[in-house]
Design an enzyme around this catalytic site. Structure first.
Site, short mmCIF file in Angstrom:
data_model
loop_
_atom_site.label_atom_id
_atom_site.label_comp_id
_atom_site.label_asym_id
_atom_site.label_seq_id
_atom_site.Cartn_x
_atom_site.Cartn_y
_atom_site.Cartn_z
N HIS A 20 3.96 -2.03 8.27
CA HIS A 20 3.64 -2.46 6.90
C HIS A 20 3.75 -1.37 5.83
O HIS A 20 3.78 -1.69 4.65
CB HIS A 20 2.29 -3.19 6.84
CG HIS A 20 1.08 -2.35 7.04
ND1 HIS A 20 -0.14 -2.67 6.47
CD2 HIS A 20 0.88 -1.20 7.75
CE1 HIS A 20 -1.04 -1.77 6.83
NE2 HIS A 20 -0.45 -0.88 7.61
N HIS A 21 3.84 -0.08 6.22
CA HIS A 21 4.02 0.97 5.21
C HIS A 21 5.50 1.25 4.94
O HIS A 21 5.85 1.95 3.99
CB HIS A 21 3.35 2.27 5.66
CG HIS A 21 1.87 2.15 5.85
ND1 HIS A 21 1.04 1.73 4.85
CD2 HIS A 21 1.07 2.39 6.93
CE1 HIS A 21 -0.23 1.71 5.31
NE2 HIS A 21 -0.22 2.09 6.57
N SER A 22 6.36 0.76 5.81
CA SER A 22 7.78 1.11 5.69
C SER A 22 8.43 0.39 4.50
O SER A 22 8.06 -0.72 4.15
CB SER A 22 8.45 0.78 7.02
OG SER A 22 9.66 0.12 6.81
#
Ligand code: Q9C
Ligand code: ZN
EC number: 3.5.1.48
Length: 661
Positions: free
Chosen positions: A134-136
């Site tokens: 989810h941070h990518s």
């Protein structure tokens, strides 16, 4: 229909090759611990296990730039020093020669899960993956994440199945800024994230993680951030209702399922118990016809992670949720956060403007219609079906759990169209006891009611002894109130600590009902709200979907969670006025706070219409549609506000609903 578990052992290959205290927590044991937990509890064998396949380059291209994909691909051939040097160009990232393979498997697993759910092969599922996603971002790795698995799943669901409304719920302790950026101006994907924020001093330290980030352009109101600003709130149960999104009515729910907010986690340092994840999951199950695809994100305490994953999978499989323990009191900081979200989102959501409770979707299609439409409309979605069918055959061989929903009825079983798996109770014991009860309430039972009462008492005992999960019983219209009296007294005689009675229609409060805090009596009837005590009150049945949802989400559910009952009696008496879908939603929502232990007593005139959907809801199926969304009337809001204002001193969870304008 069941629950898919998507996994591949190869995803344990990537690991940190040098010293880095920040990254070492993202280790291969995370996956093996979660999987071992599922195996030990016999949960893996109850799932449809799918072996993950790599996402193709084209699929990765749904989110990521070709240059970035090529760069990650190139890491396969780099040596340790080169990998280390490249890793340092990103924030909290490490590369390994197997990163590309693992990250493609992780993304592929999320896509396979969407295929399994949207072709109808399963109801829901979990992809156990590494690296997380989810941070990518389009062209950047970040926070242990390489490809954005959940964002890819959402794009895939839109592109391949034509979905128009996807809800992403991100309960990882970190803000999934990657997902937020990717769908920032896209109104077809509602991104909801709650995360530790500490006024900006928690990683990733971004101002756009705050509540005032709502999305841009067409996407305004489709990004919802709920930042937590105090690390150790007194209770973590204040937030259940924020899940419910106003009339967005998603066709699919994707969960960025991070477990780093769980107790013991070194990164999150929060205190959510594993049971919290069962409750979060169950609350989401009333959305999108139950189509939930969960994808693992963070979670770094191995034992806590394993337990939380098990809780989630157990709930996806339809098992009842264990109770939430602890003080049901929201902390001030959490209330302020919720208030700031409401303020930021109010311009975009009608239900928030009404200021009672943010309303959950009122599905405009039944789950059945939905899946037909999904299958019919998409030319490409037959793909996964064929490859899944041999596996599906195995699913049918598995035994159902021994306890289930039971029905005792004055109406012949055949007339009720009960769903499969629901027991029709024929026999009745407790003869002497039944007669003793009946003598106590002499004038209120006819002779022919006695057999029924005996059966109902058996059902109650079965639920309290754990032999039956929950039950439906019918009575003659005249005997409903007396039956409810007997049931309340029997619960108390059997040392139930707290019994919640939700009585609809013309059912008077039993005259001798104790006001000692063991019974919470809520009567939904009549024209006006009225309060006899902090434990006895009544409110009218709203006629709009908005009003009904506000009643359930803004009043009944917070009361039920705050009361922590060990038994729920849901009585539909004469003139209860409840429609099928309303009864099903009420029953479905009441399951969570009571571990499923509900006895529904229905007067026989309406049972033929209600039995099937009520039984389905108690059995764990998603309730049918409430029909098109209609705004609550001013009178309906007024009644709820009246109760909230007077009751919230005792029932603190009511504070979560917004204050009057
Ligand atoms: N000392 C996920 O949970 N470290 N990523 C923060 C705090 C990075 C988390 C530094 C955390 C990344 C998927
Ligand atoms: Zn995280």
């Amino acid at each position: 229909m069941g629950t898919a578990l998507v996994y591949h052992e190869d995803m344990t290959a990537t690991r940190l090759l040098w010293d880095d205290p920040e990254c070492e927590i993202e280790c291969p044991e995370r996956l093996t611990a979660a999987l071992d937990g599922l195996r030990q509890r016999g949960l893996e064998e109850r799932c449809l296990c799918l072996s993950a396949c790599e996402a193709s380059e084209e699929e990765l291209g749904l989110v990521h730039s070709p240059e970035y994909i090529a760069l990650v691909q190139k890491t396969q051939t780099l040596d340790k020093e080169e990998l280390h040097a490249l890793s340092k160009q990103y924030n909290a990232v490490y590369f390994h020669p197997d990163t590309f393979h693992c990250a493609r498997l992780a993304a592929g697993a999320a896509l396979q899960l969407v295929d399994a759910v949207l072709t109808g092969a399963v109801h829901n599922g979990l992809a156990l993956v590494r690296p997380p996603g989810h941070h990518s971002q389009r062209a950047a790795a970040n926070g242990f994440c390489v490809f954005n698995n959940v964002a890819l799943a959402a794009k895939h669901a839109k592109q391949k199945y034509g979905l128009q409304r996807i809800l992403i719920v991100d309960w990882d302790v970190h803000h999934g800024q990657g997902i937020q950026y990717i769908f920032n101006d896209d109104p077809s994907v509602l991104y909801f994230s709650w995360h530790r924020y500490e006024h900006g001093s928690f990683w990733p330290f971004l101002p756009e993680s705050d509540a005032d980030a709502v999305g841009q352009g067409q996407g305004q109101g489709f990004t919802v951030n709920l930042p937590w600003n105090q690390a150790y709130p007194e209770s973590h149960c204040e937030d259940w209702r924020v899940e419910s999104h106003s009339s967005f009515d998603p066709e699919l729910v994707l969960v960025s399922a991070g477990f780093d907010s769980a107790i013991g986690d070194p990164e999150g340092q929060m205190q959510a118990t594993p049971e919290c994840f069962a409750h979060l999951t169950q609350l989401l199950q009333v959305l999108a016809g139950g189509r939930i695809c969960a994808v693992l994100e963070g979670g770094y305490h191995l034992e806590s992670l394993a337990q939380s994953v098990c809780m989630m999978v157990q709930t996806l499989l339809g098992d009842p949720t264990p109770p939430l323990l602890g003080l049901m009191v929201p902390c001030q900081s959490a209330l302020e956060s919720i208030q700031s979200v409401q303020t930021a989102q109010t311009p975009y959501w009608t239900s928030l403007q009404q200021n009672v409770a943010p309303v959950l979707s009122s599905s405009t299609h039944s789950p059945e219609e939905r899946s037909l439409r999904l299958l019919g409309e998409s030319p490409t979605c037959a793909v996964a079906e064929d490859s899944l069918s041999p596996l599906l055959d195995q699913l049918c061989l598995r035994p159902a759990p021994p306890i289930c929903t039971a029905v005792a009825s004055t109406v012949p079983g055949a007339a009720l169209c009960l769903p499969p798996g629901v027991l029709h109770q024929e026999g009745s014991v407790l003869r002497e006891e039944t007669e003793a009860w009946a003598r106590l309430h002499k004038s209120r039972f006819q002779d022919e009611d006695l057999a029924t009462l005996g059966k109902i008492l058996c059902l109650l005992d079965g639920i309290m002894d754990g032999q039956i999960r929950n039950a439906i019983a019918t009575t003659t219209a005249l005997a409903t109130a007396a039956t409810l009296d007997v049931l309340i007294q029997r619960c108390l005689a059997r040392r139930a600590q707290r019994v919640l009675c939700v009585a609809l229609g013309q059912l008077d409060r039993p005259l001798d009902l104790a006001d000692d805090g063991r019974i919470l009596w809520l009567n939904i009837r009549g024209k006006d709200a009225a309060i006899q005590s902090m434990f006895h009150f009544s409110t009218p049945l709203p006629q709009t979907t908005g009003g009904f949802l506000s009643l359930i989400l803004g009043l009944v559910l917070p009361l039920a969670y705050g009361f922590q009952p060990d038994m729920v009696l849901m009585a539909l008496g004469p003139a209860h006025g409840l429609q099928n879908a309303q009864a099903a939603l009420l029953a479905a929502m009441l399951r969570s706070p009571v571990g499923g232990r509900i006895l529904a007593v229905v007067e026989e005139e309406s049972i033929r219409l209600l039995a099937r959907s009520l039984a389905q809801a108690l059995h764990g199926e998603t309730p049918p549609s409430l029909g098109p969304f209609s705004k609550a009337t001013p009178e309906e809001i007024q009644a709820l506000m009246f109760l909230k204002a007077r009751l919230e001193a005792r029932w603190k969870l009511l504070q979560v609903a917004a204050p009057p304008p």
